[in-house]
Enzyme design. Structure first.
Site, short mmCIF file in Angstrom:
data_model
loop_
_atom_site.label_atom_id
_atom_site.label_comp_id
_atom_site.label_asym_id
_atom_site.label_seq_id
_atom_site.Cartn_x
_atom_site.Cartn_y
_atom_site.Cartn_z
N TYR A 1 0.81 -1.20 0.00
CA TYR A 1 0.00 0.00 0.00
C TYR A 1 0.86 1.27 0.00
O TYR A 1 0.42 2.32 -0.46
CB TYR A 1 -0.86 0.06 1.26
N THR B 1 -3.04 -6.65 -6.62
CA THR B 1 -2.93 -5.56 -5.66
C THR B 1 -3.24 -6.07 -4.26
O THR B 1 -3.92 -7.08 -4.07
CB THR B 1 -3.92 -4.42 -5.97
N ASP B 2 -2.75 -5.34 -3.27
CA ASP B 2 -3.21 -5.58 -1.91
C ASP B 2 -4.68 -5.17 -1.83
O ASP B 2 -5.23 -4.59 -2.77
CB ASP B 2 -2.35 -4.81 -0.91
N TRP B 3 -5.32 -5.46 -0.73
CA TRP B 3 -6.77 -5.40 -0.66
C TRP B 3 -7.31 -3.96 -0.61
O TRP B 3 -6.80 -3.11 0.11
CB TRP B 3 -7.24 -6.17 0.57
N LEU C 1 -7.87 -1.19 -2.86
CA LEU C 1 -7.27 0.04 -3.35
C LEU C 1 -8.26 0.92 -4.09
O LEU C 1 -7.99 2.08 -4.35
CB LEU C 1 -6.08 -0.26 -4.28
#
Length: 612
Positions: free
Chosen positions: A285, A326-328, A330
C-alpha cells in the site's frame, strides 16, 4: 463419477467444462498450459475476462456449505459473485475444520461448473500456521499444524527447516483445496515499530533471500504443477520502511521513506523470488516519499498505482511476467458494520473509484485484491479506455497459473484425506519442536536455566494457562511463597480502534508501561524471575535486564513449547533475526530503511544463548 467427466473419441478422459460434448483444446489434458490458455482466452466473453481480474473474500457456510448471504467480511452471496460476476479467485478466512474446508471447496467447484466455460476456482489464503489472529494479516492455525511465526522460523535460522515447513503447509493446503498462498512476506522490517514484522523473516537481506528460495521450493516445487501451491510474494518493492513504523493499511501510515538510501537492499529478496518463479507478486500500500532512483524521482503514489514501480522496475528491469495482484481494497472504501476503512488510494485519494482502477491498470497490475466491482472494469472496456489487448494480457497470466496448477483437470479434494492430512500428528510434532527451538534466550544468570532440573519447585506463574505446570511444578499464588516465578507477557503497543482492522494491529511505542516494570521487579525481589516476552515487535527490554534471573523471547510458541525449551527438553536455538533497541530515543534516531541502525542496541542481531 465427477460431474462433466467424459471420455473423448481418442480415449482421453477430460472434463467437459462447457458442456458441448466435445473435448475442446482448453479441456485437453495432453496440451501444454500455454496452449490451453490461448484456446480458452479466445472463447471468453468480456464479462468472464473481467471476473478473472478480481480476487475477494468469501466465507465458508455452516458445515462447509456455501454462504448465500453477505458474511462478516465478505460482501456478497457466493452464487452472486461466481455466477453473476464471474469471479473465480477467493481468499478464505475462518476454517473451523479440515472437513469443512474440503467440503466447501468441492461445493464451490461444483458451483463454478455452472459458469459458461466451467473455469475452476482458485482458493487463496493469508498465512494460517502460527499464532497471530488478524483478519488483515494472518490467521491462527486452527485445524492446521501450528508453527512459530515466520520471524520464529528466521530465529531458528535453518534453511532446511524452512523448506520442510513450506512443504508441510503445502500438503495441508492441498488437502482442503487451497491452491494459492498470499505469502511469503519478505519485507525487511527495518523500522522497529512497524506492526507487520512477525510475518517477516528479519532484515538481513541476504539471509531473507536464501529463506525465500527455500520457502518457494517447499510450496511451488521446481516448477508450478498439480502438486504445487502457488505463492504470491509480498510486498513489492519492500514494505518495511514505514514512516514512524505506522502501517500503510491506515491513512496515517501511508508514507514510506528512505533516509538511508537503501531502496535496493529492500528489493533484493524480490529479485530472488522472481528468479525462483514466484507465481504472483503483491505491491504494498505504501507511498514512497522523496524517493529518487537512477536520477528519477518516483511518483508519490501507492506502489500499486506506480507505473515506474510495476511496469518499469518489476516488469521491464527485473523481467517479471507473472501475476501482479494488488493488496486489498485500493479502489473502494471498505465498510464493515459501523466501521469504515478508506480505500488505500494513497496519493490518489482525489480520484474516483473508476479513475483509480484505470490508473492501476495503466501501472501494470493484473488483478484487484479485495474488490468485486466488475461493473467498473466493464465500463472501462466498453468505453475503449481499456483495450481488449490490455485485458487479455492480464487474463492470460492469470489463466496460465490455473492451468499449471491442474485445476481444470481436477479441482476436487477428498474430505476423508483432508481430515487425515491436516494437523496430522507428525506435522504437529514438527511444528511443536520448531516452536520450542525458536525460543531465544537473552539472559541466564547463575544457571537459572534450564528449569526443573532439581527437586520439584514451587512456582508462581503469570501468562501461562492453568495446568501448564502441573507435570513440572507446584503452583503457588504468591511470589513470596515460590522458589521461582515464570511470567509471560507480550510486546507493548498503543491500543487503537477507530478504523476497521485497527484494533488487530500492534503499532506505536515499544516501551512497556512503568507500572508493569515496577510490578515485575517486586516479583523478582521475592524469588528468581524468568521472564518470557512474545516479540511480535522488538519491545524495549532494557528495564527488565537488571532484575530478571532469566530473559527469553518467543515469536509464537505455546506455553508447553516455551516450557519444553526453558527446561532443556527441546533445546532452544533461536537467535534474534532483528536487533532489540535500547530505548525509544534510539528507535526515533534510527534511519527508517537501514537494517540495525539503532545506536548501541541492547541486543544486536543474532544474539542468543545456548543452555548448558
Amino acid at each position: 463419477m465427477k460431474p462433466h467427466l467424459r471420455t473423448s473419441a481418442e480415449g482421453v478422459d477430460y472434463r467437459d467444462l462447457n458442456g458441448n460434448g466435445v473435448m475442446d483444446p482448453y479441456e485437453d489434458p495432453r496440451l501444454s498450459p500455454a496452449e490451453r490458455t490461448e484456446d480458452l482466452l479466445g472463447r471468453l466473453s468480456t464479462e468472464e475476462k473481467v471476473g478473472l481480474m478480481f480476487q475477494t473474500v468469501i466465507e465458508i457456510g455452516p458445515d462447509g456449505e456455501l454462504l448465500e448471504t453477505p458474511g462478516a467480511i465478505s460482501k456478497s452471496p457466493t452464487s452472486e459473485v461466481v455466477l453473476s460476476k464471474h469471479l473465480n479467485h477467493f481468499n478464505v478466512h475462518a476454517m473451523r475444520t479440515a472437513r469443512d474446508g474440503a467440503r466447501w471447496n468441492n461445493n464451490l467447484q461444483r458451483l463454478a461448473e455452472q459458469t459458461p466455460h466451467g473455469i475452476p476456482v482458485t482458493i487463496s489464503t493469508d498465512p494460517r500456521h502460527a499464532f497471530v489472529e488478524n483478519t488483515g494479516v494472518a490467521f491462527s492455525a486452527g485445524p492446521f499444524s501450528q508453527w512459530p511465526e515466520p520471524m520464529g522460523l528466521a530465529a531458528i535460522d535453518d534453511i532446511d527447516l524452512i523448506r520442510r515447513f513450506a512443504d508441510t503447509a503445502r500438503q495441508e493446503y492441498l488437502a482442503v483445496g487451497i491452491r494459492a498462498a498470499l505469502h511469503p512476506q519478505i519485507d525487511l522490517p527495518t523500522e522497529a515499530r512497524w506492526g507487520r514484522q512477525a510475518q517477516t523473516f528479519g532484515y538481513d537481506a541476504d539471509r531473507v533471500s536464501e529463506i525465500t528460495a527455500a520457502y518457494l521450493q517447499g510450496f511451488q516445487g521446481d516448477e508450478l504443477g498439480p502438486q504445487s501451491v502457488s505463492c504470491t510474494t509480498k510486498h513489492f518493492p519492500g514494505g518495511g520502511p514505514q514512516l514512524d513504523g505506522e502501517d500503510a493499511h491506515f491513512p496515517y501510515g501511508r508514507e514510506q521513506v528512505y533516509p538511508g538510501g537503501r531502496f535496493e537492499e529492500h528489493l533484493k529478496p524480490f529479485v530472488e523470488a522472481i528468479s525462483r518463479g514466484t507465481a504472483g507478486i503483491m505491491p504494498y500500500y505504501g507511498m514512497p516519499v522523496g524517493l529518487v532512483r537512477n536520477g528519477e524521482p518516483i511518483a508519490e503514489v501507492g506502489f500499486g498505482y506506480s507505473r515506474q514501480i510495476i511496469t518499469d522496475l518489476l516488469r521491464e528491469e527485473l523481467g517479471y511476467d507473472g501475476v501482479v495482484v494488488t493488496d486489498w481494497e485500493l479502489v473502494n472504501d471498505n465498510h464493515v458494520g459501523d466501521q469504515v476503512l478508506p480505500a488505500r488510494a494513497w496519493g490518489v485519494e482525489h480520484l474516483s473509484p473508476i479513475e483509480r482502477m484505470r490508473m492501476l491498470l495503466d501501472a501494470g497490475v493484473d488483478q484487484f485484491g479485495g474488490e468485486e466491482c466488475v461493473e467498473l472494469l466493464q465500463e472501462l472496456v466498453a468505453s475503449g479506455e481499456v483495450s481488449a489487448e490490455r485485458l487479455d494480457a492480464s487474463v492470460r497470466r492469470i489463466l496460465l497459473v490455473k492451468f499449471r496448477l491442474g485445476l481444470f483437470d481436477d479441482p476436487f479434494v477428498d474430505e476423508d484425506e483432508a481430515e487425515r492430512i491436516v494437523g496430522a500428528a507428525a506435522f504437529r510434532e514438527q511444528g511443536f519442536r520448531a516452536q520450542a527451538e525458536s525460543v531465544t534466550v537473552l539472559e541466564n544468570r547463575e544457571g537459572t536455566l534450564p528449569l526443573f532440573a532439581g527437586p520439584r519447585p514451587r512456582v508462581y506463574a503469570e501468562g501461562l494457562h492453568e495446568g501448564a505446570l502441573q507435570d513440572r511444578a507446584d503452583a503457588v499464588s504468591r511470589p513470596e511463597d515460590a522458589d521461582l516465578a515464570i511470567v509471560r507477557i507480550g510486546a507493548p503497543f498503543d491500543a487503537r480502534d477507530d478504523l476497521f482492522l485497527e484494533r488487530w494491529f500492534h503499532q506505536g511505542s515499544l516501551e512497556f508501561p512503568p507500572g508493569l516494570v515496577v510490578r515485575l521487579k517486586r516479583i523478582a525481589e521475592q524469588c528468581p524471575l524468568v521472564l518470557v516476552v512474545n516479540l511480535d515487535r522488538p519491545g524495549i527490554l532494557t528495564p527488565f535486564v537488571p532484575f530478571a534471573a532469566a530473559l527469553a523471547v518467543d515469536f509464537g510458541s505455546s506455553d508447553e513449547a516455551v516450557l519444553a525449551a526453558l527446561s532443556g527438553r527441546i533445546r532452544p536455538r533461536g537467535t534474534l533475526p532483528v536487533e532489540i533497541p535500547r530505548s525509544m530515543d534510539a528507535v526515533r534516531r534510527s534511519r527508517t530503511d537501514v537494517p540495525g541502525d539503532t545506536p548501541d542496541p541492547l541486543y544486536p542481531l543474532r544474539t542468543g544463548l545456548t543452555l548448558p
